[in-house]
Scaffold this motif. Structure first.
Motif, PDB file in Angstrom:
ATOM      1  N   LYS A   1       0.834  -1.203   0.000  1.00  0.00           N
ATOM      2  CA  LYS A   1       0.000   0.000   0.000  1.00  0.00           C
ATOM      3  C   LYS A   1       0.868   1.252   0.000  1.00  0.00           C
ATOM      4  N   ALA A   2       1.977   1.205   0.726  1.00  0.00           N
ATOM      5  CA  ALA A   2       2.889   2.354   0.747  1.00  0.00           C
ATOM      6  C   ALA A   2       3.446   2.616  -0.648  1.00  0.00           C
ATOM      7  N   ARG A   3       3.812   1.560  -1.358  1.00  0.00           N
ATOM      8  CA  ARG A   3       4.312   1.723  -2.735  1.00  0.00           C
ATOM      9  C   ARG A   3       3.238   2.305  -3.649  1.00  0.00           C
ATOM     10  N   THR A   4       2.018   1.865  -3.460  1.00  0.00           N
ATOM     11  CA  THR A   4       0.912   2.379  -4.273  1.00  0.00           C
ATOM     12  C   THR A   4       0.700   3.867  -4.017  1.00  0.00           C
ATOM     13  N   VAL A   5       0.652   4.247  -2.752  1.00  0.00           N
ATOM     14  CA  VAL A   5       0.448   5.642  -2.393  1.00  0.00           C
ATOM     15  C   VAL A   5       1.593   6.499  -2.920  1.00  0.00           C
ATOM     16  N   VAL A   6       2.821   6.076  -2.702  1.00  0.00           N
ATOM     17  CA  VAL A   6       3.967   6.873  -3.146  1.00  0.00           C
ATOM     18  C   VAL A   6       4.050   6.886  -4.673  1.00  0.00           C
ATOM     19  N   GLY A   7       3.624   5.832  -5.319  1.00  0.00           N
ATOM     20  CA  GLY A   7       3.562   5.837  -6.781  1.00  0.00           C
ATOM     21  C   GLY A   7       2.632   6.927  -7.293  1.00  0.00           C
ATOM     22  N   GLU A   8       1.480   7.058  -6.642  1.00  0.00           N
ATOM     23  CA  GLU A   8       0.547   8.135  -7.009  1.00  0.00           C
ATOM     24  C   GLU A   8       1.145   9.499  -6.690  1.00  0.00           C
ATOM     25  N   LEU A   9       1.778   9.609  -5.534  1.00  0.00           N
ATOM     26  CA  LEU A   9       2.439  10.872  -5.180  1.00  0.00           C
ATOM     27  C   LEU A   9       3.553  11.211  -6.172  1.00  0.00           C
ATOM     28  N   ARG A  10       4.255  10.189  -6.647  1.00  0.00           N
ATOM     29  CA  ARG A  10       5.331  10.397  -7.623  1.00  0.00           C
ATOM     30  C   ARG A  10       4.769  11.003  -8.904  1.00  0.00           C
ATOM     31  N   ASN A  11       3.629  10.487  -9.346  1.00  0.00           N
ATOM     32  CA  ASN A  11       2.990  11.042 -10.544  1.00  0.00           C
ATOM     33  C   ASN A  11       2.588  12.494 -10.320  1.00  0.00           C
ATOM     34  N   LEU A  12       2.018  12.782  -9.156  1.00  0.00           N
ATOM     35  CA  LEU A  12       1.663  14.166  -8.829  1.00  0.00           C
ATOM     36  C   LEU A  12       2.911  15.041  -8.728  1.00  0.00           C
ATOM     37  N   GLN A  13       3.953  14.494  -8.137  1.00  0.00           N
ATOM     38  CA  GLN A  13       5.218  15.240  -8.006  1.00  0.00           C
ATOM     39  C   GLN A  13       5.763  15.597  -9.387  1.00  0.00           C
ATOM     40  N   ARG A  14       5.763  14.630 -10.292  1.00  0.00           N
ATOM     41  CA  ARG A  14       6.265  14.861 -11.647  1.00  0.00           C
ATOM     42  C   ARG A  14       5.486  15.994 -12.321  1.00  0.00           C
ATOM     43  N   GLU A  15       4.156  15.904 -12.278  1.00  0.00           N
ATOM     44  CA  GLU A  15       3.322  16.927 -12.908  1.00  0.00           C
ATOM     45  C   GLU A  15       3.526  18.295 -12.265  1.00  0.00           C
ATOM     46  N   SER A  16       3.642  18.319 -10.950  1.00  0.00           N
ATOM     47  CA  SER A  16       3.859  19.583 -10.244  1.00  0.00           C
ATOM     48  C   SER A  16       5.216  20.186 -10.592  1.00  0.00           C
ATOM     49  N   LEU A  17       6.240  19.354 -10.645  1.00  0.00           N
ATOM     50  CA  LEU A  17       7.570  19.848 -10.998  1.00  0.00           C
ATOM     51  C   LEU A  17       7.573  20.445 -12.408  1.00  0.00           C
ATOM     52  N   ILE A  18       6.939  19.770 -13.331  1.00  0.00           N
ATOM     53  CA  ILE A  18       6.865  20.275 -14.704  1.00  0.00           C
ATOM     54  C   ILE A  18       6.180  21.631 -14.723  1.00  0.00           C
ATOM     55  N   SER A  19       5.065  21.733 -14.015  1.00  0.00           N
ATOM     56  CA  SER A  19       4.331  23.015 -13.967  1.00  0.00           C
ATOM     57  C   SER A  19       5.174  24.123 -13.352  1.00  0.00           C
ATOM     58  N   VAL A  20       5.839  23.819 -12.261  1.00  0.00           N
ATOM     59  CA  VAL A  20       6.670  24.821 -11.588  1.00  0.00           C
ATOM     60  C   VAL A  20       7.826  25.252 -12.481  1.00  0.00           C
ATOM     61  N   ILE A  21       8.472  24.303 -13.115  1.00  0.00           N
ATOM     62  CA  ILE A  21       9.599  24.624 -14.008  1.00  0.00           C
ATOM     63  C   ILE A  21       9.129  25.541 -15.126  1.00  0.00           C
ATOM     64  N   GLU A  22       8.029  25.169 -15.766  1.00  0.00           N
ATOM     65  CA  GLU A  22       7.516  25.987 -16.872  1.00  0.00           C
ATOM     66  C   GLU A  22       7.131  27.387 -16.401  1.00  0.00           C
TER      67      GLU A  22
END
Length: 125
Positions: free
Chosen positions: A96-117
């Motif tokens: 479950k921890a891997r699942t949750v962090v996997g979802e957070l990783r996807n959100l992190q990626r999208e957020s980083l892209i938005s912030v960089i842009e």
């Protein structure tokens, strides 16, 4: 305005709570326990955020596409991601921890892209 990292964390906790509510068993944590698990994970989550932010800061002036910078930040901070999984796993189990962090990783990626842009656009002005 709620900071992006706080929104991501709240979404992660919501995913955690939602993931458990549909399949609740007696040995799974209740909402109070989930809050405690989330609170214990905050330092690990903050360390992950700080790590990815430092990579992004170093690459802001480069011509590297935002998507590639975000992927590099996540790759270079994989140890902090692993620490977050470990902290969460103590309360909800490794899968479950891997699942949750996997979802957070996807959100992190999208957020980083938005912030960089967004930051690159501000620099161009």
């Amino acid at each position: 305005r709620v900071p992006i990292c706080l929104m991501k964390w709240m979404v992660g906790v919501a995913l955690l709570a939602g993931g458990l509510s549909g399949d609740a068993r007696a040995d799974e944590p209740d909402l109070g326990q989930l809050r405690a698990i989330g609170a214990q994970a905050v330092p690990a989550r903050d360390a992950w955020d700080q790590c990815t932010a430092s990579v992004v800061r170093a690459e802001l002036g480069s011509k590297t596409p935002a998507e590639d910078v975000a992927e590099e930040a996540l790759r270079r901070c994989i140890d902090r991601e692993g620490r977050l999984i470990s902290v969460l796993a103590r309360g909800i189990g490794r899968q479950k921890a891997r699942t949750v962090v996997g979802e957070l990783r996807n959100l992190q990626r999208e957020s980083l892209i938005s912030v960089i842009e967004e930051l690159r656009q501000k620099e161009r002005r």
